[in-house]
Scaffold this motif. Structure first.
Motif, PDB file in Angstrom:
ATOM      1  N   ARG A  80       0.754  -0.724  -0.045  1.00 28.22           N
ATOM      2  CA  ARG A  80       0.126  -0.143   0.022  1.00 28.22           C
ATOM      3  C   ARG A  80       1.045   1.430   0.209  1.00 28.22           C
ATOM      4  O   ARG A  80       0.678   2.264  -0.156  1.00 28.22           O
ATOM      5  CB  ARG A  80      -0.865  -0.050   1.468  1.00 28.22           C
ATOM      6  CG  ARG A  80      -1.951  -1.109   1.246  1.00 28.22           C
ATOM      7  CD  ARG A  80      -3.087  -1.128   2.067  1.00 28.22           C
ATOM      8  NE  ARG A  80      -3.265  -2.354   2.332  1.00 28.22           N
ATOM      9  CZ  ARG A  80      -4.755  -2.207   2.991  1.00 28.22           C
ATOM     10  NH1 ARG A  80      -5.566  -1.348   3.403  1.00 28.22           N
ATOM     11  NH2 ARG A  80      -5.279  -3.261   3.090  1.00 28.22           N
ATOM     12  N   HIS A  81       1.956   0.971   0.650  1.00 29.02           N
ATOM     13  CA  HIS A  81       3.167   2.604   0.464  1.00 29.02           C
ATOM     14  C   HIS A  81       3.195   2.966  -0.946  1.00 29.02           C
ATOM     15  O   HIS A  81       4.030   4.292  -0.914  1.00 29.02           O
ATOM     16  CB  HIS A  81       4.299   1.907   1.145  1.00 29.02           C
ATOM     17  CG  HIS A  81       5.540   3.318   1.057  1.00 29.02           C
ATOM     18  ND1 HIS A  81       5.192   4.173   1.663  1.00 29.02           N
ATOM     19  CD2 HIS A  81       6.639   3.327   1.241  1.00 29.02           C
ATOM     20  CE1 HIS A  81       5.980   4.699   1.539  1.00 29.02           C
ATOM     21  NE2 HIS A  81       7.142   4.283   0.563  1.00 29.02           N
TER      22      HIS A  81
ATOM     23  N   GLY C  17      -0.615  -2.152  17.055  1.00 31.67           N
ATOM     24  CA  GLY C  17      -0.235  -0.430  16.653  1.00 31.67           C
ATOM     25  C   GLY C  17       0.784   0.164  16.479  1.00 31.67           C
ATOM     26  O   GLY C  17       1.404   0.222  17.786  1.00 31.67           O
ATOM     27  N   ASN C  20       3.541   7.256  16.472  1.00 32.48           N
ATOM     28  CA  ASN C  20       4.785   8.644  16.014  1.00 32.48           C
ATOM     29  C   ASN C  20       4.608   8.948  17.571  1.00 32.48           C
ATOM     30  O   ASN C  20       4.299   9.948  18.586  1.00 32.48           O
ATOM     31  CB  ASN C  20       4.602   9.311  15.680  1.00 32.48           C
ATOM     32  CG  ASN C  20       5.195  10.174  14.869  1.00 32.48           C
ATOM     33  OD1 ASN C  20       6.344  10.164  15.792  1.00 32.48           O
ATOM     34  ND2 ASN C  20       5.339  10.599  13.161  1.00 32.48           N
ATOM     35  N   ASP C  55       6.467   7.956   8.635  1.00 28.90           N
ATOM     36  CA  ASP C  55       5.036   8.117   8.830  1.00 28.90           C
ATOM     37  C   ASP C  55       4.114   7.979   7.977  1.00 28.90           C
ATOM     38  O   ASP C  55       3.617   9.512   7.490  1.00 28.90           O
ATOM     39  CB  ASP C  55       5.406   9.764  10.250  1.00 28.90           C
ATOM     40  CG  ASP C  55       3.817   9.221  10.253  1.00 28.90           C
ATOM     41  OD1 ASP C  55       2.804   8.474  10.589  1.00 28.90           O
ATOM     42  OD2 ASP C  55       3.637  10.374  11.441  1.00 28.90           O
ATOM     43  N   GLU C  56       3.901   7.017   7.799  1.00 32.13           N
ATOM     44  CA  GLU C  56       3.342   6.737   6.329  1.00 32.13           C
ATOM     45  C   GLU C  56       2.042   5.837   5.856  1.00 32.13           C
ATOM     46  O   GLU C  56       2.611   4.359   6.415  1.00 32.13           O
ATOM     47  CB  GLU C  56       3.898   6.257   4.994  1.00 32.13           C
ATOM     48  CG  GLU C  56       3.195   7.448   3.564  1.00 32.13           C
ATOM     49  CD  GLU C  56       2.002   5.646   3.299  1.00 32.13           C
ATOM     50  OE1 GLU C  56       0.580   5.833   3.036  1.00 32.13           O
ATOM     51  OE2 GLU C  56       2.784   4.544   3.031  1.00 32.13           O
ATOM     52  N   SER C  57       0.712   5.557   6.294  1.00 28.62           N
ATOM     53  CA  SER C  57      -0.338   5.353   6.955  1.00 28.62           C
ATOM     54  C   SER C  57      -0.125   3.978   5.358  1.00 28.62           C
ATOM     55  O   SER C  57      -0.131   2.617   6.598  1.00 28.62           O
ATOM     56  CB  SER C  57      -1.670   5.563   6.705  1.00 28.62           C
ATOM     57  OG  SER C  57      -1.709   5.751   5.374  1.00 28.62           O
ATOM     58  N   HIS C  60       2.858   1.417   7.032  1.00 28.27           N
ATOM     59  CA  HIS C  60       2.067   0.795   8.603  1.00 28.27           C
ATOM     60  C   HIS C  60       1.667  -0.409   7.801  1.00 28.27           C
ATOM     61  O   HIS C  60       1.252  -1.089   9.425  1.00 28.27           O
ATOM     62  CB  HIS C  60       1.559   1.751   9.463  1.00 28.27           C
ATOM     63  CG  HIS C  60       2.709   3.542   9.644  1.00 28.27           C
ATOM     64  ND1 HIS C  60       2.313   4.095  10.598  1.00 28.27           N
ATOM     65  CD2 HIS C  60       3.434   2.659   9.432  1.00 28.27           C
ATOM     66  CE1 HIS C  60       3.369   4.550  10.852  1.00 28.27           C
ATOM     67  NE2 HIS C  60       4.708   4.360   9.978  1.00 28.27           N
ATOM     68  N   GLN C  61       0.559  -0.142   7.199  1.00 32.01           N
ATOM     69  CA  GLN C  61      -0.375  -1.232   6.575  1.00 32.01           C
ATOM     70  C   GLN C  61       0.421  -2.388   6.113  1.00 32.01           C
ATOM     71  O   GLN C  61       0.304  -3.734   6.197  1.00 32.01           O
ATOM     72  CB  GLN C  61      -1.522  -1.030   6.131  1.00 32.01           C
ATOM     73  CG  GLN C  61      -3.280  -0.085   6.103  1.00 32.01           C
ATOM     74  CD  GLN C  61      -3.875   0.591   5.128  1.00 32.01           C
ATOM     75  OE1 GLN C  61      -4.205  -0.381   4.682  1.00 32.01           O
ATOM     76  NE2 GLN C  61      -3.471   1.764   5.197  1.00 32.01           N
ATOM     77  N   GLU C  64       2.165  -4.592   9.335  1.00 33.40           N
ATOM     78  CA  GLU C  64       0.949  -5.117   9.890  1.00 33.40           C
ATOM     79  C   GLU C  64       0.557  -6.396   8.577  1.00 33.40           C
ATOM     80  O   GLU C  64       1.240  -7.678   9.666  1.00 33.40           O
ATOM     81  CB  GLU C  64      -0.162  -4.485   9.842  1.00 33.40           C
ATOM     82  CG  GLU C  64      -1.223  -5.378  10.029  1.00 33.40           C
ATOM     83  CD  GLU C  64      -1.573  -6.106  11.502  1.00 33.40           C
ATOM     84  OE1 GLU C  64      -0.797  -5.943  12.556  1.00 33.40           O
ATOM     85  OE2 GLU C  64      -2.185  -7.375  11.334  1.00 33.40           O
TER      86      GLU C  64
END
Lengths: 138, 138, 138
Positions: A80-81, C17, C20, C55-57, C60-61, C64
């Motif tokens: 997804r990045h 989770g 930051n 810091d990029e959502s 982070h997914q 996970e």
């Protein structure tokens, strides 16, 4: 307490590669004049690593194959990045290999075991990137 | 600033194993007399790790199974490093578990959470190998 | 030499989770008054990580999904640690993402590259847990 700071710049011509930076770190330590303390060596970029292991080309090929198995670059759309980017795998590989090392300074030298060498691990190269060397001590 | 250095020697009789070295590191800290600072504990060998986790035998068996899945020892011929050697997997496993830990020293003690314990992780044992303990502070 | 110590407390409402925590670490550094030195930021719990990345959502997914692939939570019975517990996977994931980071302090600031941000990585949340910030320097 004394402190010393230096940036080392590298441009790896390929996407991925490993550079032995031990000589440059030793030069920093000599410049610093610090005899007892700690040296921190860290990638300043989040798609690269600094780590300590063996300077052996077969092993570096093993790392390349292994990291591609654990966190493959292709297909880029699996991450997804990768919206307008293609380097998500580099952010993953860097977590396995690590951001930084901390090395003891004893008698003005890197306090190393017999085979320890410091490497810059590039996972998204073809541009100039930096490593920070920070030394504190006396 | 004070500094302190000690080597800890270990011989794990099997190829792989985990040793709790917290007591030895605490003894080093007492010897040092340092009250406030940082302690670096690192493997001096590139086929071993120092890491912090739980002293629970089931978990250590889980680590063994998991690391063998991520970086299997056999077949040894799958690794280019294994020309006259058979320990390439140990160089890979050590990257996952890490070379070193840095622990805060506060009031003369290791500044730990409730379950933190320091381990030596051996991935190519059956010979004497070393861990470095370096403490700086006041 | 000066030293500074602070605990940061977090409660992640889900099992896993990423938070930051860069702003909180910067506040610690300001409080400390330290201009040159090193800051250690470590999870005080053995099922959590402190790491530096983007810091990029989307990323982070990706973390996970990737960590679940490398060390899946289910089935919990696959792990020997899970006798009366269900968090063995959290102890594994934390080894990949790391326990701690050490960051240089230069001119009273975190000496960071352009995208470096500090994260707390929770792998067994839904309760209050701590991060230690220890700064030494002058």
């Amino acid at each position: 307490m004394k402190s010393y700071r230096q940036e080392l710049w590298f441009k790896v011509p390929t996407r991925r590669g490993f550079l032995n930076i031990t000589t440059q770190v030793r030069a920093c330590l000599r410049d610093s004049g610090i005899q007892e303390g700690l040296v921190l060596i860290n990638a300043m970029h989040i798609t690269a690593s600094v780590f300590i292991n063996d300077d052996e080309s077969g092993l570096h090929q093993d790392y390349e194959v292994w990291l591609e198995r654990l966190a493959p670059h292709e297909p880029v759309a699996q991450y997804r990045h990768n919206v307008g980017e293609d380097n998500a795998d580099a952010h993953l590989k860097r977590q396995i290999m690590g951001r930084e090392v901390v090395v003891a300074v004893t008698g003005g030298r890197l306090d190393f075991g017999p085979w320890e060498q410091i490497f810059y691990g590039e996972f998204d190269g073809r541009r100039r990137k930096r490593v920070l060397v920070k030394i504190i001590g006396e």
